[in-house]
Scaffold this motif. Structure first.
Motif, mmCIF file in Angstrom:
data_model
loop_
_atom_site.group_PDB
_atom_site.id
_atom_site.type_symbol
_atom_site.label_atom_id
_atom_site.label_comp_id
_atom_site.label_asym_id
_atom_site.label_seq_id
_atom_site.Cartn_x
_atom_site.Cartn_y
_atom_site.Cartn_z
ATOM 1 N N PHE A 20 0.775 -1.417 0.054
ATOM 2 C CA PHE A 20 0.076 0.157 -0.072
ATOM 3 C C PHE A 20 1.014 1.241 -0.063
ATOM 4 O O PHE A 20 0.656 2.193 -0.726
ATOM 5 N N LEU A 21 1.920 1.254 0.984
ATOM 6 C CA LEU A 21 2.623 2.819 1.146
ATOM 7 C C LEU A 21 3.523 2.917 -0.014
ATOM 8 O O LEU A 21 3.647 3.914 -0.506
ATOM 9 N N CYS A 22 4.173 2.078 -0.670
ATOM 10 C CA CYS A 22 4.849 2.392 -1.995
ATOM 11 C C CYS A 22 4.388 3.165 -3.028
ATOM 12 O O CYS A 22 4.896 3.987 -3.405
ATOM 13 N N PRO A 23 3.052 2.632 -3.435
ATOM 14 C CA PRO A 23 2.531 3.844 -4.387
ATOM 15 C C PRO A 23 1.934 4.871 -3.762
ATOM 16 O O PRO A 23 2.102 6.135 -4.567
ATOM 17 N N VAL A 24 1.477 4.959 -2.640
ATOM 18 C CA VAL A 24 0.987 6.395 -1.959
ATOM 19 C C VAL A 24 2.157 7.226 -1.827
ATOM 20 O O VAL A 24 2.185 8.213 -2.292
ATOM 21 N N ILE A 25 3.439 6.783 -1.387
ATOM 22 C CA ILE A 25 4.940 7.410 -1.133
ATOM 23 C C ILE A 25 5.029 8.070 -2.673
ATOM 24 O O ILE A 25 5.377 9.259 -2.593
ATOM 25 N N ASP A 26 5.023 7.240 -3.675
ATOM 26 C CA ASP A 26 5.477 7.683 -4.892
ATOM 27 C C ASP A 26 4.502 8.870 -5.354
ATOM 28 O O ASP A 26 5.059 9.786 -6.104
ATOM 29 N N ARG A 27 3.263 8.617 -5.201
ATOM 30 C CA ARG A 27 2.420 9.587 -5.665
ATOM 31 C C ARG A 27 2.431 10.828 -4.966
ATOM 32 O O ARG A 27 2.345 12.000 -5.230
ATOM 33 N N GLN A 28 2.866 10.738 -3.632
ATOM 34 C CA GLN A 28 2.849 11.972 -2.747
ATOM 35 C C GLN A 28 4.273 12.797 -3.012
ATOM 36 O O GLN A 28 4.109 13.866 -3.031
ATOM 37 N N THR A 114 -10.036 5.388 3.750
ATOM 38 C CA THR A 114 -10.268 6.972 3.641
ATOM 39 C C THR A 114 -10.940 7.157 2.295
ATOM 40 O O THR A 114 -11.701 8.348 2.386
ATOM 41 N N ASP A 115 -11.051 6.150 1.116
ATOM 42 C CA ASP A 115 -11.669 6.555 0.013
ATOM 43 C C ASP A 115 -12.578 5.445 -0.258
ATOM 44 O O ASP A 115 -11.954 4.522 -0.931
ATOM 45 N N LEU A 116 -13.842 5.677 -0.351
ATOM 46 C CA LEU A 116 -14.823 4.863 -0.655
ATOM 47 C C LEU A 116 -14.750 4.395 -2.067
ATOM 48 O O LEU A 116 -14.903 2.978 -2.407
ATOM 49 N N GLU A 117 -14.478 5.429 -2.812
ATOM 50 C CA GLU A 117 -14.425 4.994 -4.217
ATOM 51 C C GLU A 117 -13.147 4.227 -4.756
ATOM 52 O O GLU A 117 -13.242 3.319 -5.552
ATOM 53 N N ALA A 118 -11.930 4.436 -4.122
ATOM 54 C CA ALA A 118 -10.767 3.566 -4.349
ATOM 55 C C ALA A 118 -11.116 2.070 -3.792
ATOM 56 O O ALA A 118 -10.804 1.102 -4.325
ATOM 57 N N ASP A 161 -2.010 -2.872 -3.109
ATOM 58 C CA ASP A 161 -1.244 -2.113 -4.121
ATOM 59 C C ASP A 161 -2.312 -1.212 -4.961
ATOM 60 O O ASP A 161 -1.971 0.026 -5.131
ATOM 61 N N ARG A 162 -3.262 -1.824 -5.259
ATOM 62 C CA ARG A 162 -4.325 -0.997 -5.999
ATOM 63 C C ARG A 162 -5.076 0.006 -5.392
ATOM 64 O O ARG A 162 -5.104 1.084 -5.875
ATOM 65 N N LEU A 163 -5.248 -0.062 -3.879
ATOM 66 C CA LEU A 163 -5.762 0.793 -3.150
ATOM 67 C C LEU A 163 -4.605 2.241 -3.185
ATOM 68 O O LEU A 163 -5.019 3.232 -3.306
ATOM 69 N N GLY A 164 -3.460 1.468 -2.858
ATOM 70 C CA GLY A 164 -2.427 2.601 -2.792
ATOM 71 C C GLY A 164 -2.118 3.384 -4.148
ATOM 72 O O GLY A 164 -1.746 4.439 -4.192
ATOM 73 N N GLN A 165 -2.464 2.816 -5.269
ATOM 74 C CA GLN A 165 -2.539 3.575 -6.667
ATOM 75 C C GLN A 165 -3.543 4.407 -6.939
ATOM 76 O O GLN A 165 -3.696 5.281 -7.523
ATOM 77 N N THR A 166 -4.824 4.059 -6.072
ATOM 78 C CA THR A 166 -6.157 4.957 -6.574
ATOM 79 C C THR A 166 -6.591 5.667 -5.289
ATOM 80 O O THR A 166 -7.336 6.460 -5.591
ATOM 81 N N VAL A 167 -6.127 5.400 -4.016
ATOM 82 C CA VAL A 167 -6.634 6.172 -3.006
ATOM 83 C C VAL A 167 -6.415 7.620 -3.359
ATOM 84 O O VAL A 167 -5.245 8.042 -3.709
ATOM 85 N N CYS A 168 -7.478 8.721 -2.902
ATOM 86 C CA CYS A 168 -7.348 9.700 -3.130
ATOM 87 C C CYS A 168 -6.426 10.411 -2.163
ATOM 88 O O CYS A 168 -6.600 10.329 -0.795
ATOM 89 N N LEU A 169 -5.521 11.346 -2.554
ATOM 90 C CA LEU A 169 -4.410 12.001 -1.584
ATOM 91 C C LEU A 169 -4.960 12.933 -0.802
ATOM 92 O O LEU A 169 -4.706 13.348 0.192
#
Length: 195
Positions: A20-28, A114-118, A161-169
């Protein structure tokens, strides 16, 4: 002037946190890069070899080694190991500005809520009639809610991983424990003149 290359390493408690965190960190990092005037190249966070649940001395050794090659090291812990990240920073005081704690109030799984759509995108076959809690970090057992959301599949971690890529920052930014690590990361990047 040539653009600099920004390097970032991450130590987590376990693999599911990494997914989860790797894609979130990259996006952040990409979002922070848009704020800066300097500009830098970045190819993604790299995970360390040990997990932060290892003995403290092992984690200190790993962080010391990573600091030889990476500009910043992120240290992830859940609530029950909260003090370990600060203990690592104290043990490596000369490098403390390059060590950024990433610590949820309880567990990383709360951030995944945090993100229902994700969540709907991660589980397109599931009935998502349930509601995302208003304050995800007050949920006593975020893993149980996440398991329900993901349909209690045997290997639900694959969806992290998918959640990390799609969760709204922007949704994550509303989570109280998410904001401090982003501020600390921004400060560390500013200190090293990446922002």
């Amino acid at each position: 002037m040539a653009r600099r290359y920004f390097t970032l390493a991450l130590l987590t408690e376990g693999r599911s946190d990494q997914w989860f965190l790797c894609p979130v960190i990259d996006r952040q990092v990409a979002a922070l890069a848009c704020e800066g005037a300097v500009g830098f190249d970045y190819s993604g966070v790299v995970t360390g070899e040990c997990f932060t649940v290892a003995p403290r001395d092992s984690v200190v050794r790993e962080v010391r080694e990573l600091l030889r090659y990476f500009d910043i090291v992120l240290i992830h812990h859940d609530h029950n190991e909260r003090g370990k990240a600060e203990a690592v920073r104290e043990a490596l005081a000369a490098y403390a500005a390059r060590i950024v704690p990433l610590v949820p109030v309880r567990e990383t799984e709360a951030w995944m809520l945090t993100d229902l759509e994700a969540l709907r995108e991660a589980t397109p076959m599931q009935d998502t009639a349930w509601q995302v809690p208003h304050d995800v970090e007050r949920v006593a057992d975020p893993k149980a809610i996440l398991n329900d959301a993901l349909g209690r599949r045997r290997d639900a971690e694959r969806d992290f991983d998918r959640l990390g890529q799609t969760v709204c920052l922007e949704s994550l930014a509303k989570v109280s424990a998410y904001r401090p690590w982003v501020c600390d990361l921004r400060a560390a990047m500013e200190q090293q003149r990446f922002l």
